[in-house]
Design a protein around this motif. Structure first.
Motif, short mmCIF file in Angstrom:
data_model
loop_
_atom_site.label_atom_id
_atom_site.label_comp_id
_atom_site.label_asym_id
_atom_site.label_seq_id
_atom_site.Cartn_x
_atom_site.Cartn_y
_atom_site.Cartn_z
N ILE A 61 0.86 -1.18 0.00
CA ILE A 61 0.00 0.00 0.00
C ILE A 61 0.90 1.24 0.00
O ILE A 61 1.82 1.34 0.83
CB ILE A 61 -0.93 0.01 1.22
N PRO A 62 0.67 2.23 -0.88
CA PRO A 62 1.60 3.36 -1.03
C PRO A 62 1.45 4.40 0.08
O PRO A 62 1.05 5.55 -0.15
CB PRO A 62 1.21 3.93 -2.40
N VAL A 63 1.80 4.01 1.30
CA VAL A 63 1.79 4.91 2.46
C VAL A 63 3.00 4.58 3.32
O VAL A 63 3.53 3.47 3.27
CB VAL A 63 0.49 4.75 3.28
N PRO A 64 3.46 5.53 4.14
CA PRO A 64 4.63 5.26 5.00
C PRO A 64 4.28 4.52 6.28
O PRO A 64 5.18 4.04 6.98
CB PRO A 64 5.16 6.66 5.31
N THR A 65 2.99 4.43 6.62
CA THR A 65 2.57 3.81 7.87
C THR A 65 2.31 2.32 7.70
O THR A 65 2.11 1.84 6.58
CB THR A 65 1.28 4.49 8.38
N ASP B 199 11.30 3.31 -0.25
CA ASP B 199 11.81 3.42 -1.62
C ASP B 199 11.16 2.39 -2.53
O ASP B 199 10.81 2.69 -3.68
CB ASP B 199 13.34 3.22 -1.63
N GLU B 200 11.00 1.18 -2.03
CA GLU B 200 10.39 0.13 -2.85
C GLU B 200 8.93 0.45 -3.15
O GLU B 200 8.44 0.22 -4.28
CB GLU B 200 10.51 -1.22 -2.16
N LEU B 201 8.21 0.99 -2.17
CA LEU B 201 6.82 1.35 -2.39
C LEU B 201 6.70 2.47 -3.42
O LEU B 201 5.83 2.42 -4.31
CB LEU B 201 6.17 1.79 -1.07
#
Length: 565
Positions: A50-54, A489-491
């Motif tokens: 999921i494209p979020v940092p959390t 970075d991978e996300l």
């Protein structure tokens, strides 16, 4: 990155963060049953997607593990103790069922309304379904760009960011901003940027002080809105300090002297008086909620066996399109609580209720005469304790506790919008995260808290007040830490070809992209094994509804029995 694993982190959050938290009041049997929980590994995605940092996936899986574990202990106690767990017998670990948590389905739960299908057509993505099958009165807010984009981030004249919110009726917020309540000529997604530019200019010129806008919005117009704070600014605010030590949920006991007799769990039918019994069977819950976390709490209670009566009225605006699957398993009663006949009907329902769930704006039910004090007094009069559960945005203490709020408001005030902007590499610009995550995960938290309160009532009697909030969940999510640099970075690399949101991209715009692209990025989430089906009963003969099933499974107990077709 090679060392990071969704399942290991979910297990860590469950075993090392949630279970040891004494503030949650988890009984010994929950700790004993926790050893029977496992996280599916071979068939689920191992790395964040999921494209979020959390840690959205990891947190959801851990919370579902806690919910299923509490359910497991209630089932076992109701069966082993003759349907009454007053003795609090711990029992052997072997008495509990094995529980498996599917982290893919736990992730999909946070956007489950996007998976809903009617006769094979995705309900919110198919224009024909939207136009003909969803209740039209919510379209003025949800689908007209001019009114929809009242809910977004805008920069005030002093350079600070503010999140306005149109709620279920954008007209008051638009009048507050000095803008027309309708622009019917702006009807397509291509008009969005023109609309955003109009809003941005108006907010910047009309409000040169974000604090003044905050006061005008919340205290004069009584609309939802908030300053966009960093996580540190929120923690240091008066509101953040007031609720900073609060756990994920609060359960407060009262009237133990006058209601000292434990309240036995309802007697199940003969065919369910085994481990096939769902834990909340026989429990009666009154659902007085609107959107979205509150209805989710009630839906999960129904999933785990409760009889849920949803109190609504045809004159009230609703998020019908988003709540279609959140109201599964419930019964509905049409009551106007502003009339004496409506209030009289609710009083009769309260006489037999075990749980009252309040998801209205703080203070709304008190003004109608059905707040916690009245409900507790009614319980004392009938001689049987009750659980009053309430959900709001900011928490139940502090200077903002009375304010109206929504998921996006909480994301902005607690610091998540700034963290998401930083994650997307946009300097000095907050961006609201793309999923209604805190709405749905607060739903899980609320159901755990209700199980906890009912468990206490069965053991000790008394009345119980349950308090949960979107911001307390968000604070918990932030406390778990953010993904390490390699994961982030991978996300970003995974999503860089299609997903580069900015502050002017509201959740609707981001969800449109997310809904189109996620099946390509994570196809296993869409495996039919995760879905359930039933007759839709929405006015079309033989129409079938497909919806996401529970992310947890038991050896014997089958969740959803009773509304699966």
């Amino acid at each position: 990155m090679e060392s990071y694993n969704i399942h290991q982190e979910a297990s860590r959050i469950f075993h090392d963060v949630l279970l040891p938290d004494a503030r949650l009041g988890l009984p010994p049997e929950v700790h004993a049953a926790a050893s029977r929980v496992s996280f599916a590994t071979g068939t689920t995605i191992a790395r964040p997607f999921i494209p979020v940092p959390t840690k959205v996936t990891e947190c959801s899986a851990a919370l579902w593990a806690l919910l299923a574990t509490y359910a497991n202990t209630i089932i076992t106690q109701r069966v082993n103790n003759g349907n009454n767990n007053n003795n609090g017998n711990l029992g052997a670990v072997s008495d509990y069922q094995n529980v498996v948590v599917d982290s893919d389905a736990a992730t999909a739960f946070t956007f489950s309304f996007l998976l809903l299908k009617l006769n094979g057509k995705q309900a919110l993505a198919d224009p024909t379904v939207v136009a003909t099958r969803l209740v039209p009165r919510d379209a003025t807010h949800m689908y007209q760009p001019w009114r929809r984009l009242c809910t977004n981030l805008y920069q005030c004249g002093d350079g600070r960011w503010y999140h306005t919110h149109g709620g279920l009726d954008a007209s008051p917020s638009l009048r507050m901003l000095g803008l027309p309540t309708h622009r019917p000529e702006l009807t397509t997604p291509d008009d969005d940027l023109e609309i955003v530019a109009t809003y941005a200019k108006q907010v910047r010129e009309k409000f040169d002080d974000a604090d003044w806008l905050d006061t005008v919005c919340n205290e004069h117009w009584r609309q939802a809105g908030t300053l966009c704070l960093t996580a540190q600014e929120y923690r240091e605010s008066a509101q953040g300090r007031a609720v900073g030590d609060d756990p994920l949920y609060l359960v407060e006991e009262s009237d133990l002297d006058t209601l000292s007799a434990p309240v036995p769990w309802p007697s199940p039918s003969a065919e369910t008086a085994t481990t096939k019994m769902r834990p909340l069977e026989g429990i009666k819950l009154l659902d007085l909620t609107r959107a979205i976390a509150g209805p989710t709490i009630a839906r999960l209670a129904a999933l785990f066996g409760a009889t849920v009566i949803r109190v609504s009225h045809s004159s009230l605006p609703e998020l019908h399109s988003l709540l279609l699957e959140s109201n599964l398993g419930k019964r509905d009663v049409n009551l106007d609580l502003k009339t004496e006949p409506g209030r009289a009907s609710l009083r009769r329902l309260l006489e037999d209720a075990d749980v009252v769930l309040d998801g209205y704006r703080p203070g709304a039910l008190e003004r109608l005469g059905f707040g916690p004090d009245y409900v507790r007094a009614l319980a004392r009069r009938r001689g049987r304790g009750i659980v009053y559960a309430r959900e709001n945005c900011y928490g139940w203490r502090g200077p903002w506790a009375h304010r109206s709020g929504w998921q996006m408001i909480s994301d902005a005030v607690t610091g998540l919008a700034w963290e998401f902007g930083k994650f997307m590499g946009v300097e000095g610009e907050p961006i609201v995260p793309p999923l209604p995550n805190s709405d749905f995960q607060t739903g899980v938290v609320g159901c755990v808290a209700i199980m906890n309160a009912l468990d206490r009532r069965a053991k000790r009697g008394g009345n119980h007040l349950v308090s949960v909030s979107l911001s307390q969940y968000n604070s918990f999510l932030i406390s778990l830490g953010f993904h390490e640099a390699a994961v982030r970075d991978e996300l970003r690399e995974m999503w860089d070809d299609c997903f580069r949101p900015r502050h002017y991209d509201d959740m609707h715009r981001m969800l449109t992209i997310f809904n189109r692209e996620l099946p390509k990025k994570a196809p296993s989430l869409y495996d039919p094994k995760h879905m359930m089906s039933m007759k839709a009963e929405l006015g079309v003969e033989d129409e079938i509804m497909n919806f996401l099933g529970p992310p947890v499974s038991f050896d014997v107990t089958r969740l959803g029995r009773g509304y699966q077709g």
